[in-house]
Design a protein around this motif. Structure first.
Motif, PDB file in Angstrom:
ATOM      1  N   VAL A 168       9.835  -2.095  58.203  1.00 12.75           N
ATOM      2  CA  VAL A 168       9.545  -0.687  57.895  1.00 12.75           C
ATOM      3  C   VAL A 168       8.407  -0.650  56.879  1.00 12.75           C
ATOM      4  N   LEU A 180       9.423   5.527  52.515  1.00 14.47           N
ATOM      5  CA  LEU A 180      10.090   4.500  53.325  1.00 14.47           C
ATOM      6  C   LEU A 180      11.433   4.991  53.855  1.00 14.47           C
ATOM      7  N   THR A 181      12.097   5.827  53.066  1.00 19.37           N
ATOM      8  CA  THR A 181      13.387   6.377  53.500  1.00 19.37           C
ATOM      9  C   THR A 181      13.220   7.237  54.748  1.00 19.37           C
ATOM     10  N   ALA A 184      12.161   4.961  57.710  1.00 17.51           N
ATOM     11  CA  ALA A 184      13.312   4.175  58.157  1.00 17.51           C
ATOM     12  C   ALA A 184      14.290   5.033  58.959  1.00 17.51           C
ATOM     13  N   LYS A 187      12.926   5.129  62.447  1.00 17.03           N
ATOM     14  CA  LYS A 187      13.122   3.840  63.124  1.00 17.03           C
ATOM     15  C   LYS A 187      14.593   3.646  63.489  1.00 17.03           C
ATOM     16  N   ALA A 201      13.727  -5.695  58.320  1.00 22.52           N
ATOM     17  CA  ALA A 201      13.400  -4.805  57.202  1.00 22.52           C
ATOM     18  C   ALA A 201      13.831  -5.463  55.887  1.00 22.52           C
ATOM     19  N   GLN A 203      12.962  -3.827  52.418  1.00 24.41           N
ATOM     20  CA  GLN A 203      13.097  -2.926  51.268  1.00 24.41           C
ATOM     21  C   GLN A 203      14.505  -2.316  51.238  1.00 24.41           C
ATOM     22  N   GLU A 205      15.590   0.556  50.140  1.00 27.77           N
ATOM     23  CA  GLU A 205      15.717   1.946  50.595  1.00 27.77           C
ATOM     24  C   GLU A 205      15.712   2.039  52.120  1.00 27.77           C
ATOM     25  N   ALA A 206      14.962   1.149  52.770  1.00 28.68           N
ATOM     26  CA  ALA A 206      14.949   1.141  54.233  1.00 28.68           C
ATOM     27  C   ALA A 206      16.265   0.596  54.776  1.00 28.68           C
TER      28      ALA A 206
END
Length: 434
Positions: A168, A180-181, A184, A187, A201, A203, A205-206
């Protein structure tokens, strides 16, 4: 009635002005009218910001080496339009494209007269692929690459055996969101009830978003670095060597010919998918097939050396994450070379953030342009760079010829940016190299 291949492709491309339309209503309408071909496909669904194509390529080769017939739906194309719908890496024929258009065109014309509106080019191509693999030429397994995002992407009408989210990052932020949230979340929209999701992924947050969606639909997540991991990575002259530990097996000293640690991670995703298919879906995949598949995998336009004298690399690094991976791979494999860059990209990308990492490693950087909607002019790119040895040339062929003629023994020419740019450059370089 469409009679020729050129007519068929022209009609498909005539859908481009309809742009990008998030939503699955038109796709669902067409699936219904076609008798739901998507329900007859054993599919694997691959989303992510970067690495989708490479992951598809690794997995396809592994499955082929294991004796399976594998369909793929990928985008964009690099050499010819037909490669978007392929079997075992071979694009379907011109005649099949014509036949598919003649099936799909009446439906498209019918649905655009309804309140659902006109299908886009990507929706049309996706319907063609699903109909082909569901009704015309059924395969052992078909790998579908998401076009954009996931939740509302037209491929999301399939119900796969496994969902894959490569990574992500920031791309298409005007459509997918600027955090990113949010990205994601789009996705993670491919995650289906009870269907495992395998992701690279990284991160937090993702991952939180992916875990939340997986939990909500009772889908088991498998995360690179947690549930399966890369070990013993070593860069080699002709590729990469590494090991992968999955929950089920340990694979030692695997090799790939694609360059970069990001490609190692993509290969690890494919290994985990293959292992899951073996353990839970009774696919017969011997370790030798897995090894051989990884070794044979090639993905054109991704850190691809197209000339040795002079050394010319092509890489479709079309967003910040792609550029950063390219830069790290250059540092790893060409630490003592003089790097010269030719760059072209679309205007809607975060251009400054893409240009700066390239400028940091380049002896010289030349900006150019090509014939495509939304493309940035060479001068526009030039103005966003502070490099002392920068130049611009609107004619990309002239830019390439000039730079190729100046190359010396310790020089490496890196041509990068939009994948659409790379698809034009590649045949030209292969024809005109010394």
């Amino acid at each position: 009635m469409i009679h020729t291949y050129d007519e068929a492709v022209s009609w498909i491309h005539s859908r481009l002005p309809f742009g990008i339309k998030p939503g699955l209503e038109r796709m669902e309408w067409m699936m219904e009218r076609l008798g739901h071909p998507e329900r007859r496909i054993k599919a694997i669904h691959v989303a992510g910001t970067n690495g989708k194509g490479s992951t598809v390529c690794y997995l396809r080769h592994i499955l082929q080496e294991a004796g399976y017939s594998v369909g793929t739906f990928t985008s964009p194309y690099v050499e010819q339009f037909n490669e978007r719908i392929s079997i075992n890496g071979t694009p379907i024929s011109d005649e099949e494209i014509v036949d598919l258009v003649n099936v799909i065109k009446p439906l498209v014309e019918e649905v655009e007269q309804t309140e659902l509106g006109a299908p886009t080019e990507f929706e049309v191509i996706t319907v063609m692929a699903i109909y082909y693999f569901g009704k015309v030429n059924v395969q052992d397994v078909v790998i579908f690459e998401v076009g954009l995002g996931g939740r509302f992407d037209s491929t999301n009408v399939i119900y796969p055996l496994i969902s894959v989210i490569t990574n992500v990052g920031f791309d298409h932020t005007k459509i997918l969101g600027d955090t990113l949230t949010k990205i994601a979340f789009e996705k993670a929209g491919i995650i289906k009830a009870g269907v495992p999701v395998i992701t690279g992924a990284e991160q937090e947050e993702a991952l939180e978003v992916i875990f939340e969606k997986a939990k909500a639909v009772k889908a088991k997540p498998y995360v690179l670095g947690k549930d399966f991991e890369v070990k013993d990575y070593k860069a080699m002259e002709n590729g990469e060597r590494f090991s992968v530990d999955t929950l089920f097996s340990k694979y030692r000293d695997l090799t790939i010919s694609m360059f970069g640690f990001h490609q190692v991670k993509n290969a690890a995703l494919a290994v985990m998918v293959a292992d899951y298919l073996r353990v839970y879906y009774s696919f017969i995949i011997e370790e030798e097939a897995l090894r051989s598949g990884l070794e044979k995998a090639r993905w054109i336009g991704r850190f691809e050396k197209v000339s040795d004298n002079p050394t010319i690399l092509l890489d479709g690094a079309h967003n910040v994450e792609g550029i950063n991976s390219l830069v790290e791979t250059i540092k790893t494999h060409y630490p003592d070379k003089n790097i010269h860059v030719i760059f072209s990209a679309l205007r809607d990308k975060p251009l400054e953030k893409m240009i700066q990492p390239l400028a940091d490693i380049a002896e010289s950087i030349t900006f150019t342009s090509f014939d495509f909607p939304r493309v940035a002019e060479a001068k526009e790119l030039y103005d966003q760079c502070e490099h002392a040895a920068k130049a611009y040339e609107e004619d990309w062929k002239a830019a390439l010829k000039n730079k190729m003629s100046e190359m010396k023994e310790k020089d490496v020419l890196v041509v990068t940016g939009s994948l659409y740019f790379i698809s034009e450059v590649r045949p030209f370089v292969k024809t005109n190299k010394n």
